[in-house]
Design an enzyme around this catalytic site. Structure first.
Site, mmCIF file in Angstrom:
data_model
loop_
_atom_site.group_PDB
_atom_site.id
_atom_site.type_symbol
_atom_site.label_atom_id
_atom_site.label_comp_id
_atom_site.label_asym_id
_atom_site.label_seq_id
_atom_site.Cartn_x
_atom_site.Cartn_y
_atom_site.Cartn_z
ATOM 1 N N HIS A 1 -34.382 -35.714 54.439
ATOM 2 C CA HIS A 1 -33.849 -34.404 54.825
ATOM 3 C C HIS A 1 -33.883 -34.135 56.324
ATOM 4 O O HIS A 1 -33.956 -32.988 56.743
ATOM 5 C CB HIS A 1 -34.610 -33.300 54.094
ATOM 6 C CG HIS A 1 -34.304 -33.265 52.629
ATOM 7 N ND1 HIS A 1 -34.727 -32.266 51.799
ATOM 8 C CD2 HIS A 1 -33.578 -34.115 51.851
ATOM 9 C CE1 HIS A 1 -34.306 -32.498 50.569
ATOM 10 N NE2 HIS A 1 -33.614 -33.627 50.578
ATOM 11 N N GLU B 1 -39.316 -26.737 50.577
ATOM 12 C CA GLU B 1 -38.702 -28.001 51.016
ATOM 13 C C GLU B 1 -37.414 -27.720 51.787
ATOM 14 O O GLU B 1 -36.471 -27.145 51.254
ATOM 15 C CB GLU B 1 -38.410 -28.869 49.789
ATOM 16 C CG GLU B 1 -37.704 -30.184 50.111
ATOM 17 C CD GLU B 1 -37.408 -31.025 48.873
ATOM 18 O OE1 GLU B 1 -37.626 -30.534 47.738
ATOM 19 O OE2 GLU B 1 -36.939 -32.163 49.038
ATOM 20 N N LYS C 1 -34.064 -28.909 54.384
ATOM 21 C CA LYS C 1 -33.020 -29.928 54.293
ATOM 22 C C LYS C 1 -32.039 -29.745 55.446
ATOM 23 O O LYS C 1 -31.932 -28.651 55.999
ATOM 24 C CB LYS C 1 -32.320 -29.757 52.946
ATOM 25 C CG LYS C 1 -31.247 -30.748 52.633
ATOM 26 C CD LYS C 1 -31.025 -30.822 51.136
ATOM 27 C CE LYS C 1 -29.872 -31.761 50.849
ATOM 28 N NZ LYS C 1 -29.771 -32.114 49.448
ATOM 29 N N TRP D 1 -37.214 -25.889 46.234
ATOM 30 C CA TRP D 1 -36.067 -26.362 47.008
ATOM 31 C C TRP D 1 -34.820 -25.652 46.476
ATOM 32 O O TRP D 1 -34.595 -25.605 45.270
ATOM 33 C CB TRP D 1 -35.868 -27.876 46.908
ATOM 34 C CG TRP D 1 -34.564 -28.255 47.547
ATOM 35 C CD1 TRP D 1 -34.304 -28.310 48.880
ATOM 36 C CD2 TRP D 1 -33.321 -28.564 46.874
ATOM 37 N NE1 TRP D 1 -32.979 -28.627 49.099
ATOM 38 C CE2 TRP D 1 -32.352 -28.787 47.896
ATOM 39 C CE3 TRP D 1 -32.937 -28.649 45.548
ATOM 40 C CZ2 TRP D 1 -31.031 -29.105 47.605
ATOM 41 C CZ3 TRP D 1 -31.613 -28.966 45.248
ATOM 42 C CH2 TRP D 1 -30.677 -29.198 46.276
ATOM 43 N N ASP E 1 -39.308 -33.968 52.882
ATOM 44 C CA ASP E 1 -38.578 -35.018 52.163
ATOM 45 C C ASP E 1 -37.973 -35.895 53.254
ATOM 46 O O ASP E 1 -37.208 -35.401 54.096
ATOM 47 C CB ASP E 1 -37.503 -34.363 51.284
ATOM 48 C CG ASP E 1 -36.653 -35.371 50.518
ATOM 49 O OD1 ASP E 1 -36.199 -36.351 51.143
ATOM 50 O OD2 ASP E 1 -36.413 -35.168 49.319
ATOM 51 N N ASP F 1 -31.000 -40.889 48.505
ATOM 52 C CA ASP F 1 -32.019 -41.029 47.462
ATOM 53 C C ASP F 1 -31.986 -42.388 46.772
ATOM 54 O O ASP F 1 -31.996 -42.479 45.542
ATOM 55 C CB ASP F 1 -31.910 -39.875 46.447
ATOM 56 C CG ASP F 1 -32.395 -38.560 47.039
ATOM 57 O OD1 ASP F 1 -33.578 -38.465 47.394
ATOM 58 O OD2 ASP F 1 -31.572 -37.620 47.181
ATOM 59 N N HIS G 1 -41.903 -35.577 49.742
ATOM 60 C CA HIS G 1 -40.996 -36.268 48.836
ATOM 61 C C HIS G 1 -40.655 -37.567 49.521
ATOM 62 O O HIS G 1 -40.018 -37.565 50.571
ATOM 63 C CB HIS G 1 -39.704 -35.471 48.614
ATOM 64 C CG HIS G 1 -39.794 -34.516 47.474
ATOM 65 N ND1 HIS G 1 -38.741 -33.721 47.082
ATOM 66 C CD2 HIS G 1 -40.816 -34.249 46.609
ATOM 67 C CE1 HIS G 1 -39.117 -32.996 46.034
ATOM 68 N NE2 HIS G 1 -40.356 -33.293 45.739
ATOM 69 N N ASP H 1 -39.045 -39.012 45.238
ATOM 70 C CA ASP H 1 -37.808 -38.273 44.958
ATOM 71 C C ASP H 1 -36.597 -39.149 45.264
ATOM 72 O O ASP H 1 -36.123 -39.176 46.392
ATOM 73 C CB ASP H 1 -37.753 -36.978 45.791
ATOM 74 C CG ASP H 1 -36.487 -36.181 45.516
ATOM 75 O OD1 ASP H 1 -35.806 -36.472 44.514
ATOM 76 O OD2 ASP H 1 -36.174 -35.276 46.309
ATOM 77 N N ASP I 1 -28.621 -38.459 52.809
ATOM 78 C CA ASP I 1 -29.735 -38.218 51.883
ATOM 79 C C ASP I 1 -29.415 -38.852 50.528
ATOM 80 O O ASP I 1 -29.284 -38.170 49.520
ATOM 81 C CB ASP I 1 -29.926 -36.694 51.765
ATOM 82 C CG ASP I 1 -31.079 -36.312 50.853
ATOM 83 O OD1 ASP I 1 -31.992 -37.134 50.696
ATOM 84 O OD2 ASP I 1 -31.051 -35.192 50.316
HETATM 85 C C1 RNT Z 1 -32.630 -32.299 47.157
HETATM 86 C C2 RNT Z 1 -34.119 -32.282 47.226
HETATM 87 C C3 RNT Z 1 -34.820 -31.969 45.943
HETATM 88 C C4 RNT Z 1 -34.206 -32.667 44.749
HETATM 89 C C5 RNT Z 1 -35.011 -32.566 43.483
HETATM 90 C C6 RNT Z 1 -34.236 -32.991 42.290
HETATM 91 O O1 RNT Z 1 -32.050 -32.768 48.289
HETATM 92 O O2 RNT Z 1 -34.592 -33.479 47.745
HETATM 93 O O3 RNT Z 1 -36.160 -32.253 46.067
HETATM 94 O O4 RNT Z 1 -34.014 -34.016 45.010
HETATM 95 O O5 RNT Z 1 -35.517 -31.306 43.359
HETATM 96 ZN ZN ZN Z 2 -36.721 -33.760 47.715
#
Ligand code: RNT
Ligand code: ZN
Length: 413
Positions: A256, A220, A222, A179, A253, A290, A280, A320, A288
């Site tokens: 994303h 990955e 986004k 990523w 993810d 998290d 993720h 994640d 996003d």
């Molecule tokens: C960032 C991505 C990525 C990170 C990690 C820390 O938006 O989701 O995966 O969260 O690599």
């Molecule tokens: Zn991620």
């Protein structure tokens, strides 16, 4: 009859084999992300977290070094049923040598291999394309300057060798997930050239032939990062096509995508065209963000699709999220146990029966069964799973986290 036995009979009556569900759940390895333990800090003392991601909150007790992070993970794993994997980032090397990111070698992660071996855990890996002076302009593999791109390509190559080393040492497949934060705050004049550069960089990064028994790669995508709102080089379409052409995996993810997009719905489509898929699992709130993964509909939908597609061995599940506003061990335990509970709920669903109702056009019956299932005694099966795995049942784990907070975390000042 025990509660478990009664529940097993109830599920049996609708054609669900509880023993086989439990056996399947036992085999699922979830990759627990090391970075929840220290707010994506890493061990390089690199300074601020960059790359358009953010951990907010300042709950006391975060891990400050490898020993603390490992001890905190041990505490978390003691409260989570089953044997899992640890997802590492390149900025978590354990070494006195202070190698730059393009100088990392397997030996710098030997301590993690020893840790994992001793506990029968697996390891996954991520190159770290952020929190570094050479990523300060928000561009890495797509940077206009060739020398910056070269540095990050070298980093990616180092990380692939480290991932293969993990797999070989632990005799299982390790995932190397790429990523990058690359993007722009303002509306670009050229959307093509950075993507062309990224494509070329990735080709070079992935060019070395490594042992496919031990390493698998993913990319990955986004939508946007903080401070990089106008343009993301590695968009979904970019990587979807890159993966289709080259055979690397896509990593989805679920933070994303656009907020109303259903990420679970993507899973069957991906699995029709690729051998494997990486995830993720996170919880985006308005962006996003998290947040810690809860047992909500989004999570249950994701688990349902994995199980319905009979793809527990084809989907690489990693968590994640990074919430710095709560006890970080509790965050891990809640997220991991919820991922497992969502999978259990999916495994306790009579998918074939429901699919037949759909195909026969019996929609109100399908609706009725789905709704009744919501109040079936899944908790009794889950409690049994915790019992046979010798981890605390229901909220009994909370006392252990509180005690650890009192005795260990609160002393970290
Ligand atoms: C960032 C991505 C990525 C990170 C990690 C820390 O938006 O989701 O995966 O969260 O690599
Ligand atoms: Zn991620």
């Amino acid at each position: 009859m025990t509660r478990f036995e009664t529940a097993r009979e109830m599920y049996g009556n609708i054609g669900v084999d509880v023993d086989s569900a439990l056996a399947k759940l036992q085999n699922v390895k979830i990759s627990m992300h090391c970075w929840q333990g220290d707010d994506v800090g890493g061990f390089e003392n690199a300074g601020d977290l960059t790359g358009g991601i953010a951990a907010t909150g300042n709950y006391p007790g975060k891990a400050r070094c490898a020993e603390e992070l490992m001890a905190d993970m041990d505490k978390a794993f003691s409260l989570i049923p089953g044997k899992h994997k640890i997802n590492l980032h390149a900025c978590y090397a354990i070494t006195e040598e202070k190698p730059d990111r393009n100088e990392l070698e397997p030996k710098h992660f030997q301590a993690w291999v020893d840790y994992a071996k001793k506990r029968k855990l697996g390891l996954d890996f991520n190159p770290t394309f952020f929190s570094h002076p050479k990523a300060a302009e928000g561009m890495t593999l797509s940077h206009p300057k060739a020398e910056i791109r070269k540095f990050w390509i070298e980093h990616g190559k180092c990380c692939r060798r480290i991932t293969e080393f993990f797999g070989r040492e632990l005799n299982q497949l390790s995932l190397n997930n790429v990523w990058i934060p690359d993007g722009l705050k303002e509306i670009p004049a050229d959307r093509l050239a950075p993507r062309a550069r990224l494509k070329e960089s990735l080709d070079e990064l992935f060019s070395e032939n490594l042992d496919r028994n031990f390493i698998i790669d993913s990319v990955e995508s986004k939508v946007f990062g903080i401070g990089l709102e106008a343009y993301t080089v590695g968009s979904h379409e970019f990587y979807l096509n890159y993966a289709a052409k080259t055979g690397v995996l896509c990593l989805l993810d679920n933070g994303h995508y656009h907020p109303t997009e259903n990420v679970a719905d993507k899973i069957p489509s991906m699995l029709l065209y690729a051998d494997k898929l990486a995830l993720h699992v996170t919880r985006p709130m308005r962006w996003d963000s998290d947040h810690v993964v809860l047992l909500n509909d989004d999570l249950r939908d994701i688990a349902n699709e994995i199980v319905r597609c009979d793809a527990l061995d084809r989907v690489l599940i990693g968590l994640d999220f990074f919430d710095a506003s709560v006890n970080r061990i509790a965050a891990w335990v809640i997220g991991m146990r919820n991922m497992q509970r969502a999978l259990l709920a999916a495994l306790l669903t009579p998918h074939r029966k429901l699919a037949k109702l759909q195909n026969d056009g019996k929609f109100y019956e399908m609706m009725a069964l789905n709704e009744e299932l919501k109040t079936y005694p899944m908790g009794d099966i889950w409690d049994h799973f915790c019992e046979i795995n010798k981890v605390p049942v229901r909220d009994a784990w909370l006392g252990k986290v509180k005690r650890y907070e009192r005795d260990v975390l609160s002393k970290r000042v």
